[in-house]
Write an enzyme that holds these catalytic residues in place. Sequence first.
Site, PDB file in Angstrom:
ATOM      1  N   ARG A  85      82.336 213.077  63.996  1.00 50.65           N
ATOM      2  CA  ARG A  85      81.486 212.632  62.888  1.00 50.65           C
ATOM      3  C   ARG A  85      80.432 211.656  63.415  1.00 50.65           C
ATOM      4  O   ARG A  85      79.264 211.728  63.070  1.00 50.65           O
ATOM      5  CB  ARG A  85      82.330 211.938  61.803  1.00 50.65           C
ATOM      6  CG  ARG A  85      83.214 212.863  60.986  1.00 50.65           C
ATOM      7  CD  ARG A  85      82.392 213.824  60.146  1.00 50.65           C
ATOM      8  NE  ARG A  85      81.454 213.146  59.271  1.00 50.65           N
ATOM      9  CZ  ARG A  85      81.752 212.599  58.088  1.00 50.65           C
ATOM     10  NH1 ARG A  85      82.963 212.703  57.622  1.00 50.65           N
ATOM     11  NH2 ARG A  85      80.825 211.974  57.362  1.00 50.65           N
TER      12      ARG A  85
ATOM     13  N   CYS B  48      88.920 218.081  57.435  1.00 55.88           N
ATOM     14  CA  CYS B  48      87.926 216.997  57.431  1.00 55.88           C
ATOM     15  C   CYS B  48      88.572 215.617  57.311  1.00 55.88           C
ATOM     16  O   CYS B  48      87.973 214.625  57.692  1.00 55.88           O
ATOM     17  CB  CYS B  48      86.934 217.206  56.297  1.00 55.88           C
ATOM     18  SG  CYS B  48      87.719 217.322  54.676  1.00 55.88           S
TER      19      CYS B  48
ATOM     20  N   ASP C  52      91.244 221.635  53.353  1.00 58.01           N
ATOM     21  CA  ASP C  52      90.869 220.325  52.805  1.00 58.01           C
ATOM     22  C   ASP C  52      91.809 220.061  51.628  1.00 58.01           C
ATOM     23  O   ASP C  52      92.561 220.959  51.208  1.00 58.01           O
ATOM     24  CB  ASP C  52      89.392 220.377  52.352  1.00 58.01           C
ATOM     25  CG  ASP C  52      88.853 219.039  51.857  1.00 58.01           C
ATOM     26  OD1 ASP C  52      89.512 217.999  52.084  1.00 58.01           O
ATOM     27  OD2 ASP C  52      87.772 219.015  51.240  1.00 58.01           O
TER      28      ASP C  52
ATOM     29  N   HIS D 149      78.807 218.650  51.985  1.00 55.25           N
ATOM     30  CA  HIS D 149      79.138 217.590  52.950  1.00 55.25           C
ATOM     31  C   HIS D 149      78.516 218.004  54.294  1.00 55.25           C
ATOM     32  O   HIS D 149      79.222 218.361  55.236  1.00 55.25           O
ATOM     33  CB  HIS D 149      80.659 217.456  53.042  1.00 55.25           C
ATOM     34  CG  HIS D 149      81.131 216.156  53.620  1.00 55.25           C
ATOM     35  ND1 HIS D 149      80.279 215.207  54.143  1.00 55.25           N
ATOM     36  CD2 HIS D 149      82.390 215.637  53.753  1.00 55.25           C
ATOM     37  CE1 HIS D 149      80.982 214.178  54.575  1.00 55.25           C
ATOM     38  NE2 HIS D 149      82.256 214.411  54.351  1.00 55.25           N
TER      39      HIS D 149
ATOM     40  N   ARG E 121      76.691 208.486  49.599  1.00 52.91           N
ATOM     41  CA  ARG E 121      77.838 209.305  49.159  1.00 52.91           C
ATOM     42  C   ARG E 121      77.834 209.209  47.635  1.00 52.91           C
ATOM     43  O   ARG E 121      78.071 208.134  47.073  1.00 52.91           O
ATOM     44  CB  ARG E 121      79.148 208.782  49.755  1.00 52.91           C
ATOM     45  CG  ARG E 121      80.361 209.398  49.080  1.00 52.91           C
ATOM     46  CD  ARG E 121      81.640 209.227  49.868  1.00 52.91           C
ATOM     47  NE  ARG E 121      81.649 210.081  51.036  1.00 52.91           N
ATOM     48  CZ  ARG E 121      82.736 210.350  51.754  1.00 52.91           C
ATOM     49  NH1 ARG E 121      83.891 209.826  51.425  1.00 52.91           N
ATOM     50  NH2 ARG E 121      82.660 211.142  52.812  1.00 52.91           N
TER      51      ARG E 121
ATOM     52  N   GLN F 243      79.665 216.461  57.711  1.00 46.61           N
ATOM     53  CA  GLN F 243      80.987 216.949  58.115  1.00 46.61           C
ATOM     54  C   GLN F 243      80.851 218.298  58.806  1.00 46.61           C
ATOM     55  O   GLN F 243      81.461 218.550  59.857  1.00 46.61           O
ATOM     56  CB  GLN F 243      81.891 217.080  56.875  1.00 46.61           C
ATOM     57  CG  GLN F 243      83.287 217.566  57.181  1.00 46.61           C
ATOM     58  CD  GLN F 243      84.111 216.537  57.925  1.00 46.61           C
ATOM     59  OE1 GLN F 243      84.191 215.390  57.525  1.00 46.61           O
ATOM     60  NE2 GLN F 243      84.734 216.930  59.019  1.00 46.61           N
TER      61      GLN F 243
HETATM   62  N1  NVA Z   1      86.640 217.541  49.398  1.00 46.10           N
HETATM   63  C1  NVA Z   1      86.969 216.153  49.649  1.00 46.10           C
HETATM   64  C2  NVA Z   1      86.399 215.738  50.955  1.00 46.10           C
HETATM   65  C3  NVA Z   1      86.681 214.318  51.342  1.00 46.10           C
HETATM   66  C4  NVA Z   1      86.064 213.945  52.647  1.00 46.10           C
HETATM   67  C5  NVA Z   1      86.458 215.293  48.512  1.00 46.10           C
HETATM   68  O1  NVA Z   1      85.347 215.546  48.036  1.00 46.10           O
HETATM   69  O2  NVA Z   1      87.169 214.396  48.088  1.00 46.10           O
HETATM   70  N1   CP Z   2      85.839 213.418  56.068  1.00 45.67           N
HETATM   71  C1   CP Z   2      85.308 212.360  55.424  1.00 45.67           C
HETATM   72  O1   CP Z   2      84.173 212.407  54.921  1.00 45.67           O
HETATM   73  O2   CP Z   2      86.093 211.261  55.408  1.00 45.67           O
HETATM   74  P1   CP Z   2      85.864 209.930  54.559  1.00 45.67           P
HETATM   75  O3   CP Z   2      86.039 210.292  53.101  1.00 45.67           O
HETATM   76  O4   CP Z   2      86.906 208.984  55.051  1.00 45.67           O
HETATM   77  O5   CP Z   2      84.476 209.432  54.799  1.00 45.67           O
END
Ligand code: NVA
Ligand code: CP
Length: 302
Positions: free
Chosen positions: A288, A260, A220, A125, A98, A128
């Site tokens: 997931r 998500c 989101d 993502h 990540r 997801q």
């Molecule tokens: N768009 C959000 C998704 C988190 C799972 C982010 O990047 O923070």
């Molecule tokens: N949806 C998602 O990726 O959640 P987290 O940020 O908790 O991993």
Amino acid sequence: MGSLLSVTDIKDDVKYILELASKIKAGEIEEKPLKDKTLAMIFQKSSTRTRVSFDVGMYQLGGRAIFLSSNDLQMGRGEPISDTAKVLSRFVDGIMIRAIEHDDVIELAKHSDVPVISGLTNLEHPCQALADMLTIKEHFGVWKGKKICFVGDGNNVCNSLLLIAPLLGMNMSVACPKGYEPSETILKTAKEYAMENNTEIIVSDDIGVALENVDVVYTDVWVSMGDEAETKQREIDFAPFQVNSDLMSIANDEAIFMHCLPAIRGQEVTGDVIDGPKSVIFDEAENRMHAQKAVLYYYMKD
Ligand code: NVA
Ligand code: CP
């Protein structure tokens, strides 16, 4: 061997991976297919679902996962990503990351001898999106002809949905304020996929238009990780795009609500919608793990 950095990387195998996910979820694969395999998990940002689902998923497939916070890695002190990739490749069978910058994940994959799986970047993502599509198929029985509307910020989650939806025969609309549109490059590819699969993609700042004939309403957070400095402006810009019961009533009667997670109730979605009967957020979160087990199997099984 390849890597999963973008939905484009699995363009031809999306259906196969999702069928595999359903089989894995139903317990229809061999015991411990990833016995003795190790997944390194690098996190430059917070996570609940991604971290736990990959960790538990690896364990259930017979392998193990190692959590590596980038703050603790030498990478956090400036060790080159290329060296990190080469070193980890000598120890583990796969790397999940990540990352803040999508380009860093591309760099990691370029120098890695083992598959690299993105667990979110600023651009995409993909895991997801796979879980979301598994959830939609479970709910409606089909993808083809269904329409998903992403409401809000044209962000990483939106980008991956734009790529995956047409590959499965779904139509997609994005309702976003001007200035928050999805990536132009992604949109161009998504429209090519839509053309190839005879589906439609539209991006509009008119919510009424975007929500016409919609089966899935998806949103989101307004402020993604890394966008915190823009919080005040975003709260103003996105206010008309809150998913509430009025907005849900424009979609089809049988429409479902997806997110998500994590979510902020009272911001991008009201509590009555996200906790109401149309919401499938916890099936989506559970998926997931099933979708990622299919990804791990696909990339890491001998
Ligand atoms: N768009 C959000 C998704 C988190 C799972 C982010 O990047 O923070
Ligand atoms: N949806 C998602 O990726 O959640 P987290 O940020 O908790 O991993």
